[in-house]
Design a protein around this motif. Structure first.
Motif, short mmCIF file in Angstrom:
data_model
loop_
_atom_site.label_atom_id
_atom_site.label_comp_id
_atom_site.label_asym_id
_atom_site.label_seq_id
_atom_site.Cartn_x
_atom_site.Cartn_y
_atom_site.Cartn_z
N LEU A 144 -3.94 -20.51 26.28
CA LEU A 144 -4.30 -20.80 24.90
C LEU A 144 -5.53 -21.69 24.95
N ARG A 145 -6.65 -21.16 24.49
CA ARG A 145 -7.94 -21.85 24.59
C ARG A 145 -8.45 -22.21 23.20
N TYR A 146 -9.39 -23.13 23.16
CA TYR A 146 -10.04 -23.48 21.90
C TYR A 146 -11.54 -23.51 22.11
N ASP A 147 -12.29 -23.26 21.03
CA ASP A 147 -13.73 -23.13 21.15
C ASP A 147 -14.42 -24.49 21.18
N CYS A 148 -15.74 -24.45 21.33
CA CYS A 148 -16.54 -25.66 21.50
C CYS A 148 -16.49 -26.59 20.29
N ASP A 149 -16.24 -26.06 19.11
CA ASP A 149 -16.13 -26.88 17.90
C ASP A 149 -14.69 -27.28 17.59
N ALA A 150 -13.76 -26.81 18.40
CA ALA A 150 -12.32 -27.07 18.22
C ALA A 150 -11.84 -26.62 16.85
N MET A 210 2.04 -33.32 26.97
CA MET A 210 0.80 -32.57 26.93
C MET A 210 -0.09 -33.17 25.85
N ASN A 211 -1.30 -33.48 26.20
CA ASN A 211 -2.27 -33.98 25.23
C ASN A 211 -3.00 -32.82 24.58
N LEU A 212 -2.79 -32.66 23.28
CA LEU A 212 -3.48 -31.60 22.56
C LEU A 212 -4.83 -32.12 22.06
N PRO A 213 -5.83 -31.25 22.02
CA PRO A 213 -7.13 -31.68 21.50
C PRO A 213 -7.04 -31.92 20.00
N GLU A 214 -7.97 -32.63 19.48
CA GLU A 214 -8.07 -32.85 18.04
C GLU A 214 -8.73 -31.60 17.45
N LEU A 215 -7.90 -30.71 16.92
CA LEU A 215 -8.42 -29.48 16.34
C LEU A 215 -8.90 -29.72 14.92
N SER A 216 -9.84 -28.91 14.50
CA SER A 216 -10.38 -29.00 13.15
C SER A 216 -9.73 -27.92 12.29
N TYR A 217 -8.72 -28.32 11.51
CA TYR A 217 -8.02 -27.40 10.63
C TYR A 217 -8.79 -27.28 9.30
N ASN A 218 -8.64 -26.14 8.63
CA ASN A 218 -9.30 -25.96 7.33
C ASN A 218 -8.56 -26.72 6.25
N GLU A 219 -9.01 -26.59 5.00
CA GLU A 219 -8.42 -27.35 3.89
C GLU A 219 -6.96 -26.99 3.65
N ALA A 220 -6.52 -25.83 4.12
CA ALA A 220 -5.11 -25.42 4.00
C ALA A 220 -4.28 -25.88 5.19
#
Length: 107
Positions: A72-78, A1-11
């Motif tokens: 499990l969905r992710y938003d437009c900004d990931a 499964m290819n996961l999107p490049e999510l934008s995690y916070n500094e933590a």
């Protein structure tokens, strides 16, 4: 499964809104790390990162109030996840069905 490049916070966390797949009711919000996201996908139930305990948290592991993943969905900004679930009990540690049971406007 290819996961999107999510934008995690500094933590290294991303917020996850949990919604009942049948009713559309928002049940809770919790944080996911890359590891908890991978475990959620593997197990088919929500796994979060507990900021207070600094450890992985399989929702319902002790209470039995698990949340089976429907989508499990992710938003437009990931940078935010939406977990559509079939809950096996209340989402809130207080015993309330949802963590969002209080209103600023009614208090």
């Amino acid at each position: 499964m290819n996961l999107p490049e999510l934008s995690y916070n500094e933590a290294g966390l991303v917020p996850c809104i949990v919604q009942d797949a049948e009713t559309g009711e928002v049940l809770m919000m919790a944080w996911m790390s890359a590891e908890s996201l991978a475990l959620t996908l593997e197990r088919g139930e929500t796994v979060f990162w507990s900021r207070s305990r600094q450890e992985l948290w399989h929702k319902g592991a002790t209470s039995g109030n698990t949340q089976k993943i429907v989508d499990l969905r992710y938003d437009c900004d990931a940078d935010c996840l939406l977990a559509l679930v079939h809950p096996a009990g209340p989402a809130c540690h207080t015993g309330a069905r949802t963590c969002f049971y209080r209103s600023l406007l009614e208090e």
